[in-house]
Each structure stands twice: as C-alpha cells, then as structure tokens.
Design an enzyme around this catalytic site. Sequence first.
Site, PDB file in Angstrom:
ATOM      1  N   GLU A 103      -0.571  -4.045   0.583  1.00  0.00           N
ATOM      2  CA  GLU A 103      -0.397  -3.122  -0.543  1.00  0.00           C
ATOM      3  C   GLU A 103       1.003  -2.512  -0.483  1.00  0.00           C
ATOM      4  O   GLU A 103       1.565  -2.349   0.609  1.00  0.00           O
ATOM      5  CB  GLU A 103      -1.502  -2.052  -0.441  1.00  0.00           C
ATOM      6  CG  GLU A 103      -1.471  -0.931  -1.439  1.00  0.00           C
ATOM      7  CD  GLU A 103      -1.728  -1.332  -2.881  1.00  0.00           C
ATOM      8  OE1 GLU A 103      -0.961  -2.158  -3.401  1.00  0.00           O
ATOM      9  OE2 GLU A 103      -2.659  -0.777  -3.487  1.00  0.00           O
ATOM     10  N   ASP A 104       1.563  -2.200  -1.638  1.00  0.00           N
ATOM     11  CA  ASP A 104       2.895  -1.586  -1.637  1.00  0.00           C
ATOM     12  C   ASP A 104       2.840  -0.138  -1.169  1.00  0.00           C
ATOM     13  O   ASP A 104       3.582   0.275  -0.283  1.00  0.00           O
ATOM     14  CB  ASP A 104       3.563  -1.704  -3.022  1.00  0.00           C
ATOM     15  CG  ASP A 104       2.710  -1.155  -4.160  1.00  0.00           C
ATOM     16  OD1 ASP A 104       1.551  -0.750  -3.917  1.00  0.00           O
ATOM     17  OD2 ASP A 104       3.199  -1.124  -5.305  1.00  0.00           O
ATOM     18  N   ASP A 107      -1.296   5.918  -2.438  1.00  0.00           N
ATOM     19  CA  ASP A 107      -0.968   7.202  -3.058  1.00  0.00           C
ATOM     20  C   ASP A 107      -2.255   8.052  -3.060  1.00  0.00           C
ATOM     21  O   ASP A 107      -2.579   8.684  -2.058  1.00  0.00           O
ATOM     22  CB  ASP A 107      -0.437   6.884  -4.465  1.00  0.00           C
ATOM     23  CG  ASP A 107       0.082   8.076  -5.221  1.00  0.00           C
ATOM     24  OD1 ASP A 107       0.521   9.040  -4.589  1.00  0.00           O
ATOM     25  OD2 ASP A 107       0.063   8.057  -6.463  1.00  0.00           O
ATOM     26  N   LYS A 135       1.696   7.905   1.054  1.00  0.00           N
ATOM     27  CA  LYS A 135       2.003   9.262   0.565  1.00  0.00           C
ATOM     28  C   LYS A 135       0.791  10.147   0.834  1.00  0.00           C
ATOM     29  O   LYS A 135      -0.018  10.383  -0.075  1.00  0.00           O
ATOM     30  CB  LYS A 135       2.227   9.211  -0.954  1.00  0.00           C
ATOM     31  CG  LYS A 135       3.660   9.145  -1.396  1.00  0.00           C
ATOM     32  CD  LYS A 135       3.806   9.507  -2.869  1.00  0.00           C
ATOM     33  CE  LYS A 135       3.857   8.310  -3.760  1.00  0.00           C
ATOM     34  NZ  LYS A 135       4.142   8.613  -5.177  1.00  0.00           N
ATOM     35  N   PHE A 156       8.200   9.967  -6.374  1.00  0.00           N
ATOM     36  CA  PHE A 156       7.946   8.702  -7.048  1.00  0.00           C
ATOM     37  C   PHE A 156       9.020   7.709  -6.624  1.00  0.00           C
ATOM     38  O   PHE A 156      10.207   7.923  -6.811  1.00  0.00           O
ATOM     39  CB  PHE A 156       7.927   8.851  -8.570  1.00  0.00           C
ATOM     40  CG  PHE A 156       7.284   7.661  -9.211  1.00  0.00           C
ATOM     41  CD1 PHE A 156       5.904   7.532  -9.244  1.00  0.00           C
ATOM     42  CD2 PHE A 156       8.057   6.632  -9.727  1.00  0.00           C
ATOM     43  CE1 PHE A 156       5.299   6.405  -9.788  1.00  0.00           C
ATOM     44  CE2 PHE A 156       7.470   5.502 -10.273  1.00  0.00           C
ATOM     45  CZ  PHE A 156       6.091   5.394 -10.302  1.00  0.00           C
ATOM     46  N   VAL A 157       8.551   6.612  -6.024  1.00  0.00           N
ATOM     47  CA  VAL A 157       9.435   5.662  -5.353  1.00  0.00           C
ATOM     48  C   VAL A 157       9.520   4.361  -6.153  1.00  0.00           C
ATOM     49  O   VAL A 157       8.513   3.902  -6.684  1.00  0.00           O
ATOM     50  CB  VAL A 157       8.867   5.364  -3.939  1.00  0.00           C
ATOM     51  CG1 VAL A 157       9.756   4.388  -3.196  1.00  0.00           C
ATOM     52  CG2 VAL A 157       8.726   6.650  -3.148  1.00  0.00           C
ATOM     53  N   ARG A 169      11.986  -3.150  -9.846  1.00  0.00           N
ATOM     54  CA  ARG A 169      11.278  -3.909  -8.793  1.00  0.00           C
ATOM     55  C   ARG A 169      12.233  -4.747  -7.950  1.00  0.00           C
ATOM     56  O   ARG A 169      11.962  -5.057  -6.802  1.00  0.00           O
ATOM     57  CB  ARG A 169      10.240  -4.854  -9.415  1.00  0.00           C
ATOM     58  CG  ARG A 169       9.068  -4.186 -10.084  1.00  0.00           C
ATOM     59  CD  ARG A 169       7.992  -5.231 -10.371  1.00  0.00           C
ATOM     60  NE  ARG A 169       7.002  -4.779 -11.334  1.00  0.00           N
ATOM     61  CZ  ARG A 169       5.925  -4.076 -11.037  1.00  0.00           C
ATOM     62  NH1 ARG A 169       5.708  -3.707  -9.803  1.00  0.00           N
ATOM     63  NH2 ARG A 169       5.063  -3.727 -11.972  1.00  0.00           N
TER      64      ARG A 169
HETATM   65  P1  IMP Z   1      -3.352   4.847  -5.686  1.00  0.00           P
HETATM   66  O1  IMP Z   1      -4.581   4.185  -6.224  1.00  0.00           O
HETATM   67  O2  IMP Z   1      -3.142   6.201  -6.310  1.00  0.00           O
HETATM   68  O3  IMP Z   1      -3.290   4.895  -4.188  1.00  0.00           O
HETATM   69  O4  IMP Z   1      -2.104   4.062  -6.219  1.00  0.00           O
HETATM   70  C1  IMP Z   1      -1.850   2.815  -5.865  1.00  0.00           C
HETATM   71  C2  IMP Z   1      -0.881   2.149  -6.807  1.00  0.00           C
HETATM   72  O5  IMP Z   1      -0.148   3.056  -7.646  1.00  0.00           O
HETATM   73  C3  IMP Z   1       0.154   1.462  -5.990  1.00  0.00           C
HETATM   74  O6  IMP Z   1      -0.282   0.167  -5.613  1.00  0.00           O
HETATM   75  C4  IMP Z   1       1.358   1.443  -6.895  1.00  0.00           C
HETATM   76  O7  IMP Z   1       1.325   0.291  -7.716  1.00  0.00           O
HETATM   77  C5  IMP Z   1       1.201   2.681  -7.753  1.00  0.00           C
HETATM   78  N1  IMP Z   1       2.050   3.770  -7.226  1.00  0.00           N
HETATM   79  C6  IMP Z   1       1.662   4.862  -6.529  1.00  0.00           C
HETATM   80  N2  IMP Z   1       2.701   5.628  -6.186  1.00  0.00           N
HETATM   81  C7  IMP Z   1       3.795   4.988  -6.664  1.00  0.00           C
HETATM   82  C8  IMP Z   1       5.211   5.271  -6.603  1.00  0.00           C
HETATM   83  O8  IMP Z   1       5.687   6.253  -6.027  1.00  0.00           O
HETATM   84  N3  IMP Z   1       6.011   4.354  -7.200  1.00  0.00           N
HETATM   85  C9  IMP Z   1       5.554   3.235  -7.835  1.00  0.00           C
HETATM   86  N4  IMP Z   1       4.256   2.944  -7.906  1.00  0.00           N
HETATM   87  C10 IMP Z   1       3.382   3.810  -7.327  1.00  0.00           C
END
Ligand code: IMP
Length: 196
Positions: A103-104, A107, A135, A156-157, A169
């Site tokens: 996973e990237d 969050d 994060k 926000f990255v 990207r």
């Molecule tokens: P989560 O479900 O909130 O943990 O978010 C996961 C997805 O949100 C990640 O796989 C990213 O694609 C996107 N995301 C969350 N934070 C960022 C950020 O800071 N920059 C870009 N994409 C983000």
Amino acid sequence: MMHAMGQGDLSVLVTAEAIRSRVWELAVEIDGWGNGVHELHVVGVLKGGVVFLADLIRALSRPVTIDFVAMSSYGQDTKPSSEPRLIKSLDEGIEDRDVLVVEDIVDTGCTLSWLLNYIETRRPRSLRSVALLDKPARRQVDVRVDLVGFRIQDHFVVGYGLDFAERYRHLPYLGVLEPSGTRTEDDAFVTTLDAE
Ligand code: IMP
C-alpha cells in the site's frame, strides 16, 4: 526546497535517495520472512502503490508473483468521502499462497483494513502488509501494518505514486502539498520506524 506547482506549494518531504535506501531496507526485512523460501504473492493497490511496488519487488531476492486490486479514491478531494470500494478485484486465486499487500499510505486505515479482511476470506497461507507511509494521527480504524517505510505527520503527500487529482504521481520524491504560504521551513515531519 520549495516548488510552485500551481495548486499550492510543494516541498520535499522525503528525497528520492532516502526512499531508495529505505526500500532496500524493507526488502531485506521481507526477504527474511519465513526464511525467504516460499514465493511471495505481492498484491499492489492501484494506483498509488504502483511505484513503490515496482521498486520493492526489484529489491527483493525471493521469487515473487504480482497482482493488483483497485480501491475507490479521494477523487479531486484530499479527504476520504465514503467507505472504501473495490473497483478491481484480484486476477488470481490466493488460497495457500503467501500474500504481501503493498500500500502507498495508511491514513484513516479504512482502505487497508477492508482489503486485509477481504483477502483473509480467500484463505491465503499467510498475509502481511507493507506501507510506504503511515499517518498515525489520522487513524480511524485499528489496522495491522507489518512494515512501514516512513511514519509522517498529518500532511497531504504527493509523488512517488501518490497523487492529488491524478497529478504528481511521477515525481521521484515525496512532497507535501500545502496551500500557498502555510508551510514553515522548520517543520520536522518525518520519522522512519518499523511497525511492530
Ligand atoms: P485510508 O483508507 O484513509 O487509509 O486511505 C488510503 C488511501 O487514501 C491511500 O491508499 C491513498 O491512495 C489515499 N491517501 C491518503 N492520504 C494521502 C495523501 O496524503 N496523499 C495522497 N493520497 C492519500
């Protein structure tokens, strides 16, 4: 270093060089799991995880196969608007395979938590996860991440696969996107930690 990119200021959070050396460290760790004997079935999360996955699999010594899933994204927003949704499912069965989800960024944790549950129902032999970024300040669900590249503050990255509205990207480094003028130069916002 600051770059004006039209939608706010972009400042470098993690350089390409720092990412490269951390990816190699993660690969050494992953090679060691289960004595590195079994083939690893690497499942990438499109699209954000694709650059990280491409570098990670080339740093691994153990044999790998790859597959991808796609989850719903933030679209044009920087905040999640709804529950995660699976847009593209796995191409191959994973029963009795050693699966590594790549996973990237974790969050809120909703996406990875949902995905790990989904994969678990398909009975892999083992299931682990690695995220380039974590994060923790934004976490809403308790999700297990086996390995983390960089733990960062609530910014926000973009870059190295991560986007804002499909942009950025391609950048080889990780940058923080802030509305113009809100970023202070002495913000210290990155630590490198292995998750327990
Ligand atoms: P989560 O479900 O909130 O943990 O978010 C996961 C997805 O949100 C990640 O796989 C990213 O694609 C996107 N995301 C969350 N934070 C960022 C950020 O800071 N920059 C870009 N994409 C983000």
